[in-house]
Design an enzyme around this catalytic site. Structure first.
Site, PDB file in Angstrom:
ATOM      1  N   ASP A  28      38.700   6.177  21.966  1.00 58.09           N
ATOM      2  CA  ASP A  28      38.627   6.138  23.161  1.00 58.09           C
ATOM      3  C   ASP A  28      39.770   7.030  23.610  1.00 58.09           C
ATOM      4  O   ASP A  28      40.689   7.167  23.264  1.00 58.09           O
ATOM      5  CB  ASP A  28      39.030   4.964  23.828  1.00 58.09           C
ATOM      6  CG  ASP A  28      38.895   4.696  25.189  1.00 58.09           C
ATOM      7  OD1 ASP A  28      38.703   3.502  25.704  1.00 58.09           O
ATOM      8  OD2 ASP A  28      39.425   5.561  26.056  1.00 58.09           O
ATOM      9  N   ARG A  65      51.772   4.848  34.611  1.00 56.14           N
ATOM     10  CA  ARG A  65      51.474   3.182  34.231  1.00 56.14           C
ATOM     11  C   ARG A  65      53.140   2.558  34.113  1.00 56.14           C
ATOM     12  O   ARG A  65      52.849   1.451  34.442  1.00 56.14           O
ATOM     13  CB  ARG A  65      50.792   3.056  33.268  1.00 56.14           C
ATOM     14  CG  ARG A  65      49.087   3.539  33.361  1.00 56.14           C
ATOM     15  CD  ARG A  65      48.196   3.291  32.124  1.00 56.14           C
ATOM     16  NE  ARG A  65      47.026   4.259  32.519  1.00 56.14           N
ATOM     17  CZ  ARG A  65      45.871   4.177  31.719  1.00 56.14           C
ATOM     18  NH1 ARG A  65      46.135   3.266  30.715  1.00 56.14           N
ATOM     19  NH2 ARG A  65      44.966   5.051  31.875  1.00 56.14           N
ATOM     20  N   GLU A 121      34.277   7.607  25.467  1.00 55.89           N
ATOM     21  CA  GLU A 121      34.381   6.775  24.240  1.00 55.89           C
ATOM     22  C   GLU A 121      33.229   7.314  23.349  1.00 55.89           C
ATOM     23  O   GLU A 121      32.020   7.883  23.815  1.00 55.89           O
ATOM     24  CB  GLU A 121      33.956   5.223  24.643  1.00 55.89           C
ATOM     25  CG  GLU A 121      35.026   4.806  25.425  1.00 55.89           C
ATOM     26  CD  GLU A 121      34.765   3.063  25.851  1.00 55.89           C
ATOM     27  OE1 GLU A 121      34.329   2.362  24.701  1.00 55.89           O
ATOM     28  OE2 GLU A 121      34.897   2.913  26.921  1.00 55.89           O
TER      29      GLU A 121
HETATM   30  P1  TTP Z   1      39.049   4.264  30.941  1.00 53.13           P
HETATM   31  O1  TTP Z   1      38.881   4.402  29.220  1.00 53.13           O
HETATM   32  O2  TTP Z   1      38.604   2.693  31.067  1.00 53.13           O
HETATM   33  O3  TTP Z   1      40.602   4.569  31.296  1.00 53.13           O
HETATM   34  P2  TTP Z   1      41.431   5.749  31.020  1.00 53.13           P
HETATM   35  O4  TTP Z   1      40.538   6.694  29.625  1.00 53.13           O
HETATM   36  O5  TTP Z   1      41.706   6.403  31.799  1.00 53.13           O
HETATM   37  O6  TTP Z   1      42.505   5.060  30.175  1.00 53.13           O
HETATM   38  P3  TTP Z   1      42.849   4.187  28.981  1.00 53.13           P
HETATM   39  O7  TTP Z   1      44.094   5.056  28.303  1.00 53.13           O
HETATM   40  O8  TTP Z   1      43.323   2.817  29.198  1.00 53.13           O
HETATM   41  O9  TTP Z   1      41.608   4.470  27.938  1.00 53.13           O
HETATM   42  O10 TTP Z   1      38.006   5.113  31.483  1.00 53.13           O
HETATM   43  C1  TTP Z   1      37.613   6.226  31.242  1.00 53.13           C
HETATM   44  C2  TTP Z   1      37.816   7.456  32.764  1.00 53.13           C
HETATM   45  O11 TTP Z   1      36.857   6.659  33.435  1.00 53.13           O
HETATM   46  C3  TTP Z   1      39.134   7.011  33.357  1.00 53.13           C
HETATM   47  O12 TTP Z   1      39.909   8.110  33.125  1.00 53.13           O
HETATM   48  C4  TTP Z   1      38.679   7.300  34.938  1.00 53.13           C
HETATM   49  C5  TTP Z   1      37.218   6.905  35.024  1.00 53.13           C
HETATM   50  N1  TTP Z   1      36.929   5.580  35.539  1.00 53.13           N
HETATM   51  C6  TTP Z   1      36.286   5.602  36.717  1.00 53.13           C
HETATM   52  O13 TTP Z   1      35.924   6.620  37.313  1.00 53.13           O
HETATM   53  N2  TTP Z   1      36.169   4.261  37.401  1.00 53.13           N
HETATM   54  C7  TTP Z   1      36.787   3.102  36.869  1.00 53.13           C
HETATM   55  O14 TTP Z   1      36.662   1.991  37.400  1.00 53.13           O
HETATM   56  C8  TTP Z   1      37.438   3.277  35.545  1.00 53.13           C
HETATM   57  C9  TTP Z   1      37.897   2.003  35.012  1.00 53.13           C
HETATM   58  C10 TTP Z   1      37.373   4.292  34.944  1.00 53.13           C
HETATM   59 MG    MG Z   2      40.146   6.051  28.020  1.00 53.78          MG
END
Ligand code: TTP
Ligand code: MG
Length: 607
Positions: A28, A65, A121
């Site tokens: 991820d 954050r 992911e």
């Molecule tokens: P995530 O993997 O949930 O979040 P992230 O990569 O930003 O943070 P983390 O370090 O916790 O993994 O989501 C991936 C991307 O998807 C995120 O950068 C932005 C987008 N996203 C949206 O557009 N809408 C949403 O509701 C969420 C949760 C994420």
């Molecule tokens: Mg992420």
């Protein structure tokens, strides 16, 4: 070990009894959108950054954050929590898509199955690679890369501990490569199944990795506060579980199986129970290229044709960027509308699609392009489909327009393919399936679902095509017959592919014929797909009948023809003599479709 037998106790674990042969990695990307923005603009690295879509901060970097900024926070709340928050507009998803594809492509270099999940992911099944490495190491000296959820207890007799440790080393290699080559920090989870790999992944966030051994699955799962933490448990299932007073994963572990069988089917009850113990045998669904590439634009209401045209034009420009990136040549275009029914206060979707000529697209230096003339052709096709969907003599109200390329030329086809038979690679594609599904009028379509059922195209990228073992022999043979070197044959520029290419004018004729026959048909259409098939076979017939030699039409390159084996020549001659013999009667469009892949289609005239 008293918790190991489910039959003796409903709260028991399967540890030690489940199968641990696989090694799965889940990766991820940390604060994905924010990292893309920080890579684009390194000045953002040292400040708190929030990525804004409309009035929401969809994600933020780890600097932000620290101030309590969370995903999907309202911009107003985020700015209150962190007044120095640097907001970046993240509504154009294109840079994120590009980064996501680069990461996916990089992960494929390990030659293991990769399943892409959303944009940031990926699952990688490294089972085979690990098994190769196991043979080369002393299992006692293998160590865990990153963290282990708990220290390994007694080595499992199946050898999974060593394998998972090796998988953790692979995960570390992958993360390093992603960082060194693309600049992204990531988290990874390593386990013997997808469920545990995904769930253990965020244990040490950001920029770190975690491993879980099978014997700790049950105790790890029992720490999850809600059944919703299990990825395959959605809102409806969790509601049903809550009605049974099951909230946490531990509750689910302890509930008697017969209680679960009241709201759920027997299979589902067993599956839920297994998931609660961290058991999951779901295989990786190796990600291929999308079946369709599309975009939609939604709005309050549009009731004027010129505005519809503007919106389609803007969508088309963006869609062209996407298809250029994809690299495949589209052969079908779909227009989608969402119509508002003012009387019923409801709305519904309607779509139509038609074939498009591959000559709209050009390929130079290996890249797909759409010259201006091609763009205006596409735009007029869009508006033609629109005119078929909307009766312009009456008022209309639209709330969405969508465009999608829904089918693509097979870059290389299977064993029986003429293209494969004749050459290694072909930059100008020569095959068009004339029996593709066509207009799907009046039916509602889920755009995002990529309509796999409507697509018969096999989406094979070059990398996925296995070279035919017989090819070198054939290439030699063809080269000899045509007095060309092997290299000439392999090079599409030197080989006169034009002679094998579907003539664009003829293609237009095909489309025109189809469209005309639509215009002519005033009665309701019982089966548009069937009608399309008939039109296509008509066109094939037209082309064949246009010849002025008795068995071999004039447009056929005699040189190419004479280089074919005798039985193929006979087959072609028979078809040219009697075109209908290659097509079954119109009353049987299904069979017609099955027969569409005849050799005849490779011998259509060029300009
Ligand atoms: P995530 O993997 O949930 O979040 P992230 O990569 O930003 O943070 P983390 O370090 O916790 O993994 O989501 C991936 C991307 O998807 C995120 O950068 C932005 C987008 N996203 C949206 O557009 N809408 C949403 O509701 C969420 C949760 C994420
Ligand atoms: Mg992420």
């Amino acid at each position: 070990m008293e918790e190991q037998n489910m039959e003796s106790s409903s709260s028991s674990c399967f540890d030690g009894y489940s199968e641990h042969s696989r090694s799965i990695i889940h990766i991820d990307i940390d604060c994905f959108y924010a990292q893309v923005e920080m890579i684009r603009n390194p000045e953002l690295r040292s400040v708190p950054v929030g990525v804004q879509q409309k009035n929401i901060v969809v994600t933020s970097n780890y600097e932000a954050r620290k101030f309590g900024i969370q995903k999907c926070m309202l911009v107003t709340d985020a700015v209150k929590a962190c007044p120095n928050l640097k907001l970046v507009n993240g509504e154009d998803l294109q840079p994120y898509r590009i980064a996501s594809n680069k990461i996916f492509t990089l992960l494929q270099t390990w030659k293991c199955p990769v399943e892409k999940l959303g944009m940031d992911e990926n699952f990688i099944d490294v089972t085979n690679l690990v098994q190769e490495r196991v043979k080369m190491v002393d299992s006692k000296s293998v160590t865990v890369a990153g963290h282990a959820y708990k220290v390994a207890s007694v080595e499992c007799i199946c050898g999974c501990h060593t394998r998972l440790k090796l998988a953790s080393q692979l995960a570390s290699e992958m993360r390093s490569k992603i960082f060194n080559e693309l600049g992204f920090t990531t988290c990874a989870g390593v386990a013997h199944n997808k469920l545990l790999a995904k769930l253990i992944c965020p244990l040490h966030k950001p920029n770190d990795q975690s491993l879980i051994f099978p014997e700790h699955a049950c105790s790890f799962m029992s720490t999850l506060p809600s059944v919703r933490c299990i990825p395959s448990i959605g809102a409806k299932t969790s509601e049903a579980l809550m009605s049974l007073n099951i909230h946490s994963v531990s509750d689910l572990q302890q509930v008697a199986p017969e209680i679960l069988q009241k709201p759920f089917s027997g299979d589902m009850a067993v599956r839920l129970k297994k998931l609660s113990f961290g058991e999951d045998n779901t295989p990786l669904k190796q990600t291929g290229r999308p079946l369709s590439i599309g975009l939609e634009d939604s709005f309050k209401t549009v009731s004027v044709k010129s505005e519809v045209e503007e919106r389609f034009s803007a969508l088309l420009q963006r869609l062209i960027v996407l298809v250029r990136e994809d690299g495949r040549i589209p052969v079908s275009l779909r227009v989608t509308l969402r119509k508002k029914d003012a009387k019923r206060l409801s709305s519904h979707r309607e779509s139509r699609q038609c074939q498009i000529s591959p000559s709209i697209f050009t390929i130079s230096n290996g890249s797909l392009n759409v010259p201006e003339a091609g763009q205006s052709k596409l735009m007029s096709t869009v508006m033609r489909l629109f005119n078929k969907l909307v009766d312009l003599t009456k008022p209309f109200h639209l709330t969405l327009v969508g465009l999608a390329f829904t089918k693509f030329q097979d870059r290389m086809t299977g064993r029986g393919s003429m293209v494969n038979y004749l050459m290694n690679d072909i930059s100008v594609q020569s095959v068009l399936n004339l029996t593709n599904d066509c207009d799907t009028s009046g039916c509602s379509m889920d755009y995002s679902a990529a309509s796999p059922s409507s697509s018969t195209t096999t989406d094979l990228s070059d990398a996925e095509v296995e070279p035919s073992p017989k090819k070198p022999k054939k290439v030699n043979w063809i080269a000899k017959r045509r007095c060309l070197s092997k290299e000439d044959v392999a090079s599409p520029s030197k080989l006169r592919v034009g002679e094998l290419r579907l003539n664009s004018r003829e293609l237009e004729k095909v489309s025109e014929l189809r469209l005309n026959s639509r215009d002519r048909s005033l009665t309701p259409r019982a089966s548009p797909a069937r009608e399309c098939l008939s039109d296509a076979s008509d066109s094939m017939k037209d082309i064949a009948e246009g010849s002025n030699c008795d068995s071999c039409p004039g447009y056929v390159d005699q040189e190419v023809f004479s280089a074919l084996p005798g039985d193929m020549q006979q087959e072609l001659k028979a078809m040219w003599k009697n075109p209908s013999s290659s097509e079954v009667p119109r009353s049987s469009p299904r069979t017609n479709k099955a027969k569409s892949n005849t050799i005849l289609k490779y011998f259509l005239p060029n300009k």
